[in-house]
Design a protein around this motif. Structure first.
Motif, PDB file in Angstrom:
ATOM      1  N   CYS A  18      28.970 -19.351 -62.199  1.00 67.77           N
ATOM      2  CA  CYS A  18      29.725 -20.342 -62.462  1.00 67.77           C
ATOM      3  C   CYS A  18      29.435 -21.326 -61.150  1.00 67.77           C
ATOM      4  N   SER A  20      32.097 -23.033 -60.018  1.00 68.00           N
ATOM      5  CA  SER A  20      33.408 -23.189 -59.328  1.00 68.00           C
ATOM      6  C   SER A  20      34.474 -22.242 -60.045  1.00 68.00           C
ATOM      7  N   MET A  21      35.365 -21.900 -59.147  1.00 63.67           N
ATOM      8  CA  MET A  21      36.555 -20.983 -59.499  1.00 63.67           C
ATOM      9  C   MET A  21      36.850 -21.560 -60.910  1.00 63.67           C
ATOM     10  N   ARG A  22      37.299 -22.656 -60.982  1.00 62.04           N
ATOM     11  CA  ARG A  22      37.774 -23.288 -62.190  1.00 62.04           C
ATOM     12  C   ARG A  22      36.840 -23.294 -63.420  1.00 62.04           C
ATOM     13  N   CYS A  24      34.639 -20.621 -63.967  1.00 68.31           N
ATOM     14  CA  CYS A  24      34.915 -19.269 -63.892  1.00 68.31           C
ATOM     15  C   CYS A  24      36.134 -18.896 -64.897  1.00 68.31           C
ATOM     16  N   LYS A  47      35.235 -13.370 -60.690  1.00 70.38           N
ATOM     17  CA  LYS A  47      34.768 -13.445 -59.393  1.00 70.38           C
ATOM     18  C   LYS A  47      34.783 -14.787 -58.786  1.00 70.38           C
ATOM     19  N   LYS A  48      34.466 -15.278 -57.575  1.00 74.29           N
ATOM     20  CA  LYS A  48      34.555 -16.593 -56.968  1.00 74.29           C
ATOM     21  C   LYS A  48      33.162 -17.309 -57.617  1.00 74.29           C
ATOM     22  N   THR A  49      32.217 -16.780 -57.810  1.00 73.43           N
ATOM     23  CA  THR A  49      31.067 -17.551 -58.228  1.00 73.43           C
ATOM     24  C   THR A  49      30.376 -17.184 -59.658  1.00 73.43           C
ATOM     25  N   SER A  50      31.229 -16.078 -60.278  1.00 72.51           N
ATOM     26  CA  SER A  50      30.704 -15.770 -61.628  1.00 72.51           C
ATOM     27  C   SER A  50      31.624 -14.873 -62.263  1.00 72.51           C
TER      28      SER A  50
END
Length: 82
Positions: A18, A20-22, A24, A47-50
């Motif tokens: 992803c 961004s967290m949004r 995700c 997670k933060k990026t996936s």
């Protein structure tokens, strides 16, 4: 006993990146809304990026579920890139 081997559950993991967290979180929400999933167990972890998706079931169930998850991922990516 031979037939019981075909019912043996298998596991597949997919990691969906992803931007961004949004994004995700939107993806995780979209995954929970997918209709027609056949696998007996589908888990996801943000997670933060996936988003990590774990699918447990027969090989057929895993294949069909992966297709739906990836299609949903592509739709979310397209929506969030606009």
């Amino acid at each position: 006993m031979r037939g019981s081997k075909s019912l043996c559950p298998h596991t597949a993991k997919i990691t969906l990146p992803c931007s961004s967290m949004r994004e995700c979180l939107e993806l995780a929400e979209a995954i929970t809304r997918i209709r027609g999933l056949r696998a007996p167990l589908i888990k996801h972890r943000v997670k933060k990026t996936s988003v990590e998706v774990t699918i447990v079931g027969s090989l057929t169930e895993i294949t069909l579920t992966k297709r739906l998850v990836i299609k949903t991922y592509e739709q979310v990516k397209k929506k969030t890139s606009d």
